[in-house]
Every structure is written in C-alpha cells, then in structure tokens.
Scaffold this motif. Structure first.
Motif, PDB file in Angstrom:
ATOM      1  N   GLN A 149       0.838  -1.204   0.000  1.00  0.00           N
ATOM      2  CA  GLN A 149       0.000   0.000   0.000  1.00  0.00           C
ATOM      3  C   GLN A 149       0.877   1.260   0.000  1.00  0.00           C
ATOM      4  OE1 GLN A 149      -1.915   1.132   3.657  1.00  0.00           O
ATOM      5  NE2 GLN A 149      -3.873   1.490   2.622  1.00  0.00           N
ATOM      6  N   ALA A 150       1.959   1.237   0.794  1.00  0.00           N
ATOM      7  CA  ALA A 150       2.856   2.390   0.864  1.00  0.00           C
ATOM      8  C   ALA A 150       3.574   2.625  -0.461  1.00  0.00           C
ATOM      9  CB  ALA A 150       3.875   2.194   1.989  1.00  0.00           C
ATOM     10  N   ILE A 151       3.955   1.543  -1.148  1.00  0.00           N
ATOM     11  CA  ILE A 151       4.587   1.686  -2.467  1.00  0.00           C
ATOM     12  C   ILE A 151       3.650   2.405  -3.422  1.00  0.00           C
ATOM     13  CG2 ILE A 151       5.440   0.433  -4.494  1.00  0.00           C
ATOM     14  CD1 ILE A 151       6.288  -1.813  -2.554  1.00  0.00           C
ATOM     15  N   TYR A 152       2.397   1.973  -3.440  1.00  0.00           N
ATOM     16  CA  TYR A 152       1.412   2.617  -4.320  1.00  0.00           C
ATOM     17  C   TYR A 152       1.233   4.083  -3.934  1.00  0.00           C
ATOM     18  CZ  TYR A 152      -3.034   3.880  -6.449  1.00  0.00           C
ATOM     19  OH  TYR A 152      -4.012   4.525  -7.156  1.00  0.00           O
ATOM     20  N   GLY A 153       1.175   4.352  -2.629  1.00  0.00           N
ATOM     21  CA  GLY A 153       0.999   5.727  -2.168  1.00  0.00           C
ATOM     22  C   GLY A 153       2.109   6.632  -2.668  1.00  0.00           C
ATOM     23  N   GLU A 154       3.338   6.116  -2.674  1.00  0.00           N
ATOM     24  CA  GLU A 154       4.466   6.907  -3.166  1.00  0.00           C
ATOM     25  C   GLU A 154       4.357   7.152  -4.665  1.00  0.00           C
ATOM     26  OE1 GLU A 154       8.107   5.037  -2.070  1.00  0.00           O
ATOM     27  OE2 GLU A 154       7.753   5.255   0.086  1.00  0.00           O
ATOM     28  N   PHE A 155       4.032   6.105  -5.423  1.00  0.00           N
ATOM     29  CA  PHE A 155       3.930   6.256  -6.873  1.00  0.00           C
ATOM     30  C   PHE A 155       2.749   7.156  -7.268  1.00  0.00           C
ATOM     31  CE2 PHE A 155       6.081   1.865  -7.538  1.00  0.00           C
ATOM     32  CZ  PHE A 155       7.333   2.461  -7.524  1.00  0.00           C
ATOM     33  N   ALA A 156       1.657   7.074  -6.510  1.00  0.00           N
ATOM     34  CA  ALA A 156       0.456   7.852  -6.839  1.00  0.00           C
ATOM     35  C   ALA A 156       0.436   9.206  -6.147  1.00  0.00           C
ATOM     36  CB  ALA A 156      -0.793   7.054  -6.436  1.00  0.00           C
ATOM     37  N   ASP A 157       1.422   9.439  -5.257  1.00  0.00           N
ATOM     38  CA  ASP A 157       1.490  10.672  -4.463  1.00  0.00           C
ATOM     39  C   ASP A 157       0.219  10.852  -3.618  1.00  0.00           C
ATOM     40  OD1 ASP A 157       2.735  12.917  -3.487  1.00  0.00           O
ATOM     41  OD2 ASP A 157       1.979  14.240  -5.065  1.00  0.00           O
ATOM     42  N   ILE A 158      -0.171   9.771  -2.954  1.00  0.00           N
ATOM     43  CA  ILE A 158      -1.334   9.798  -2.073  1.00  0.00           C
ATOM     44  C   ILE A 158      -0.892   9.312  -0.695  1.00  0.00           C
ATOM     45  CG2 ILE A 158      -3.684   8.928  -1.660  1.00  0.00           C
ATOM     46  CD1 ILE A 158      -3.886   8.312  -4.646  1.00  0.00           C
ATOM     47  N   ASP A 161     -10.442   3.174   1.796  1.00  0.00           N
ATOM     48  CA  ASP A 161     -10.450   1.711   1.727  1.00  0.00           C
ATOM     49  C   ASP A 161      -9.721   1.193   0.491  1.00  0.00           C
ATOM     50  OD1 ASP A 161     -11.859   1.360   4.121  1.00  0.00           O
ATOM     51  OD2 ASP A 161     -13.786   1.596   3.109  1.00  0.00           O
ATOM     52  N   ILE A 162      -8.560   1.786   0.239  1.00  0.00           N
ATOM     53  CA  ILE A 162      -7.740   1.340  -0.891  1.00  0.00           C
ATOM     54  C   ILE A 162      -6.548   0.570  -0.345  1.00  0.00           C
ATOM     55  CG2 ILE A 162      -6.361   2.045  -2.885  1.00  0.00           C
ATOM     56  CD1 ILE A 162      -8.117   4.509  -3.135  1.00  0.00           C
ATOM     57  N   TYR A 163      -6.612  -0.738  -0.481  1.00  0.00           N
ATOM     58  CA  TYR A 163      -5.585  -1.657   0.003  1.00  0.00           C
ATOM     59  C   TYR A 163      -5.072  -2.472  -1.194  1.00  0.00           C
ATOM     60  CZ  TYR A 163      -7.739  -0.261   4.398  1.00  0.00           C
ATOM     61  OH  TYR A 163      -8.232   0.483   5.441  1.00  0.00           O
ATOM     62  N   PRO A 164      -4.106  -3.372  -1.019  1.00  0.00           N
ATOM     63  CA  PRO A 164      -3.558  -4.099  -2.172  1.00  0.00           C
ATOM     64  C   PRO A 164      -4.579  -4.720  -3.119  1.00  0.00           C
ATOM     65  CG  PRO A 164      -2.125  -4.426  -0.321  1.00  0.00           C
ATOM     66  CD  PRO A 164      -3.302  -3.635   0.207  1.00  0.00           C
ATOM     67  N   PRO A 165      -5.666  -5.373  -2.641  1.00  0.00           N
ATOM     68  CA  PRO A 165      -6.630  -5.923  -3.613  1.00  0.00           C
ATOM     69  C   PRO A 165      -7.269  -4.840  -4.487  1.00  0.00           C
ATOM     70  CG  PRO A 165      -6.956  -6.930  -1.461  1.00  0.00           C
ATOM     71  CD  PRO A 165      -6.008  -5.786  -1.250  1.00  0.00           C
ATOM     72  N   GLN A 166      -7.565  -3.693  -3.892  1.00  0.00           N
ATOM     73  CA  GLN A 166      -8.157  -2.599  -4.669  1.00  0.00           C
ATOM     74  C   GLN A 166      -7.130  -1.989  -5.626  1.00  0.00           C
ATOM     75  OE1 GLN A 166      -8.629  -2.799  -1.175  1.00  0.00           O
ATOM     76  NE2 GLN A 166     -10.599  -3.807  -1.586  1.00  0.00           N
ATOM     77  N   ILE A 167      -5.883  -1.928  -5.175  1.00  0.00           N
ATOM     78  CA  ILE A 167      -4.825  -1.409  -6.042  1.00  0.00           C
ATOM     79  C   ILE A 167      -4.636  -2.322  -7.251  1.00  0.00           C
ATOM     80  CG2 ILE A 167      -2.356  -0.858  -6.173  1.00  0.00           C
ATOM     81  CD1 ILE A 167      -2.555  -0.221  -3.116  1.00  0.00           C
ATOM     82  N   MET A 168      -4.707  -3.631  -7.010  1.00  0.00           N
ATOM     83  CA  MET A 168      -4.581  -4.583  -8.113  1.00  0.00           C
ATOM     84  C   MET A 168      -5.708  -4.399  -9.128  1.00  0.00           C
ATOM     85  SD  MET A 168      -3.823  -8.665  -7.932  1.00  0.00           S
ATOM     86  CE  MET A 168      -5.407  -9.118  -7.225  1.00  0.00           C
ATOM     87  N   ASP A 169      -6.891  -4.079  -8.650  1.00  0.00           N
ATOM     88  CA  ASP A 169      -8.026  -3.868  -9.560  1.00  0.00           C
ATOM     89  C   ASP A 169      -7.835  -2.632 -10.435  1.00  0.00           C
ATOM     90  OD1 ASP A 169      -9.316  -6.108  -8.572  1.00  0.00           O
ATOM     91  OD2 ASP A 169     -10.564  -4.993  -7.160  1.00  0.00           O
ATOM     92  N   LEU A 170      -6.956  -1.719 -10.011  1.00  0.00           N
ATOM     93  CA  LEU A 170      -6.708  -0.489 -10.776  1.00  0.00           C
ATOM     94  C   LEU A 170      -5.613  -0.656 -11.818  1.00  0.00           C
ATOM     95  CD1 LEU A 170      -6.693   2.061  -7.783  1.00  0.00           C
ATOM     96  CD2 LEU A 170      -8.533   1.747  -9.457  1.00  0.00           C
ATOM     97  N   TYR A 171      -5.064  -1.854 -11.913  1.00  0.00           N
ATOM     98  CA  TYR A 171      -3.853  -2.099 -12.693  1.00  0.00           C
ATOM     99  C   TYR A 171      -3.953  -1.593 -14.133  1.00  0.00           C
ATOM    100  CZ  TYR A 171       0.156  -4.693 -14.577  1.00  0.00           C
ATOM    101  OH  TYR A 171       1.336  -5.041 -15.182  1.00  0.00           O
ATOM    102  N   ALA A 224      -1.441   4.074 -13.780  1.00  0.00           N
ATOM    103  CA  ALA A 224       0.000   3.859 -13.976  1.00  0.00           C
ATOM    104  C   ALA A 224       0.711   3.553 -12.664  1.00  0.00           C
ATOM    105  CB  ALA A 224       0.621   5.095 -14.630  1.00  0.00           C
ATOM    106  N   ALA A 225       0.263   4.174 -11.576  1.00  0.00           N
ATOM    107  CA  ALA A 225       0.894   3.936 -10.270  1.00  0.00           C
ATOM    108  C   ALA A 225       0.644   2.508  -9.801  1.00  0.00           C
ATOM    109  CB  ALA A 225       0.377   4.935  -9.245  1.00  0.00           C
ATOM    110  N   ALA A 226      -0.563   2.001 -10.063  1.00  0.00           N
ATOM    111  CA  ALA A 226      -0.882   0.615  -9.691  1.00  0.00           C
ATOM    112  C   ALA A 226      -0.031  -0.356 -10.502  1.00  0.00           C
ATOM    113  CB  ALA A 226      -2.363   0.341  -9.911  1.00  0.00           C
TER     114      ALA A 226
END
Length: 313
Positions: free
Chosen positions: A145-154, A163-173, A177-179
């Motif tokens: 989740q922290a990796i995504y936050g850094e790439f997405a600047d969130i 409620d954005i956790y790894p499963p939700q991040i995967m759905d954004l793939y 681009a950050a996912a």
C-alpha cells in the motif's frame, strides 16, 4: 487477555493454557517486550495478561512460558494443522505477508527456526534491495500500500480512509500507472527474494541483497543443508491471497513467474540438477508453488508451542 477470556467462556473452560506470539525484542525472561516498532514497551506483558485472565475467574493452567515468534508460529501451524502445507513435505520454505513478513523453514523433515539458521540465511525483513528498501515492504500488505501511495502521491492515511488496500490497487492495474508500477515492483522483488531463498539453501549465500542493519554479520556460504532442493515454496497470509487472486490477470502472478524463471535460467553458476528441478522447459515449475489458505497458522502455532513446552513427553 480479552481474547483468552472470550475463548475460554465460549467453550466453557475454567482453566486455560495459552501461547502468544508477538513482534519486538523480548525481555531476558522472554515474557515481556522491551522494544517494538510503532508500539509501547511492555516488559510485564505476560504477567499483566495472566492477572487479567485470573481476575475474570479463569485459572491459568501454567504460566505463559515465553512470547514466541509469529514467524516461527506460522511454520508450526503449517506443520501441525490438518490443513497445513508443511505436513507432507520434507523440504519447504514459507513466506507469509500480512501486517509484516514471516519466514519459516522445514528442512530434512524438521522445522528449522530462522534464529537457529541465522549464520547462513537472513530473515526477509533483514534484507534490502539495491534501492535500499527492506524486502518486508514488498511482502506485507501495508508495504505494498505504501509503495502505491508513493507512486500515486497519495498519503497512506488517505488510502485507508478510501479503503484502498492491495486488492483494490490490483483492480486499478489496467487504468492506473501507479498501480501498474506497484505490482511490477512487487512481482520483481518477491521473485528475487524467492530466488535468493532457493539458491541460498542449495548452494549458500551469494550476496543478492544487502542488510538493513549494516552491522549485521555477513552470512556463511557453507551450511548443513547445501544441496537441498525444495518440495514446496508456500506463500501464505494476505500475500498468498493476493497472489492466488491475481492468477489469469497478468498483474502479479504471471509477471512474478516470468521474473523467477528468468533469474534461474540466466544464473551462470547453478547446475543442471538445480535447473531441472525448478524449471519445466525454462519456466519455473509451478507445481512447487503453493498458496496457503491457513490464515490461522500463527494462532495454531502459538497453541502448539505452549502445549509442547509443558507436555513434550
């Protein structure tokens, strides 16, 4: 204490035997926590729990002997549970990712705590990649989740609120681009970690990673298990769920297999015996990879450890 009391009441028990696994550095008697990241010092931890349980009218059959390792308990749970994936193999490595990361080993038919093998193999959280990031970051839910936050600047707190956790991040793939960067990063690093594991067990430490603690003693290349080929590589906890759910989506599982295959195929010093075991037509042998559904493995391990401590006969 509340959990022990609730469980005892649920089954109508007036006496309990409890085992507990906790992170952090333990006190000399191993019944307290003297240092833990992002948490309080609790040097009287076990005594306080015992007092609270007995104040509720429940007798502690034996004192809590020690605070164990949640990583070791994952391995014990996989060995002793009827659904455990260590049960029917002689040689296996377990990587569990949830709040943190847990490593467990079973070699030559016996569980091998990492603390007993620390001269020749390091725990995942002890190692860092060329970017200076701990491997725990790529295996744990909060780390991904922290990796995504850094790439997405969130900020992470904002991701939690949404409620954005790894499963939700995967759905954004596909659309984010950050996912995509996140899971490419995770796939590569988990593959590199597992490659290091199978190589270190087979032929000793080859310096694929540096250590988070620069003062940590270097690992010895020779050890008693050299030449061992694993029957299984087990991915457990939330990391296992995530890997399993990604199959067929070309997001996590397929790139991970591709990276792992490439590391093995292109390694110049691995012999034919090693490559024949881990590869099928130059692709990693997926029959060796298992995902564990035993989320309760560490809890089972804690109970088994408590029982064996007092009833090993």
């Amino acid at each position: 204490a509340d959990v022990i009391i609730e469980l005892a009441k649920r089954v109508g028990a007036d006496r309990v035997l409890a085992g507990i696994g906790m992170p952090g550095l333990k006190s000399a008697d191993k019944r307290g926590i003297v240092t833990v990241a992002n948490g309080p010092r609790m040097p009287e931890y076990c005594r306080v729990i015992e007092e609270r349980v007995e104040a509720a009218g429940i007798i502690m059959d034996k004192p809590i002997h020690h605070l164990g390792s949640d990583a070791d308990y994952c391995g014990i749970g996989e060995e002793y549970s009827m659904d455990g994936l260590f049960r029917k193999v002689n040689n296996a490595y377990y990587l569990g990712g949830g709040t943190g990361v847990a490593d467990a080993l079973k070699l030559k038919g016996k569980l091998l705590p990492f603390d007993q093998a620390k001269t020749w193999i390091a725990k995942a959280w002890e190692m860092k990649n060329t970017e200076g990031k701990s491997m725990e970051r790529y295996a744990s839910s909060s780390g991904i989740q922290a990796i995504y936050g850094e790439f997405a600047d969130i900020p992470v707190h904002e991701l939690n609120n949404k409620d954005i956790y790894p499963p939700q991040i995967m759905d954004l793939y596909e659309e984010d681009a950050a996912a995509k960067r996140t899971f490419n990063d995770v796939s590569y690093n988990i593959a590199k970690l597992l490659f290091e594991r199978i190589v270190t067990i087979y032929s000793g430490w080859h310096h694929y990673f540096e250590f988070v603690n620069s003062n940590r003693a270097d690992l010895e290349e020779k050890h008693p298990y050299r030449g061992t080929l694993l029957d299984s590589i087990i991915i457990g906890q939330r990391l296992g769920d995530l890997l399993e759910s990604s199959k067929g989506k070309d997001v996590f599982y397929e790139p991970f297999i591709e990276f792992l295959s490439k590391f093995i195929v292109e390694c110049p010093y691995l012999d034919a015996k090693f490559k024949k075991h881990y590869l099928k037509e130059e692709v990693f042998n997926e029959d060796l990879l298992k995902t564990s559904k035993l989320r309760e493995a560490p809890a089972i391990g804690a109970g088994v450890d408590a029982y064996l401590t007092y009833h090993r006969d």
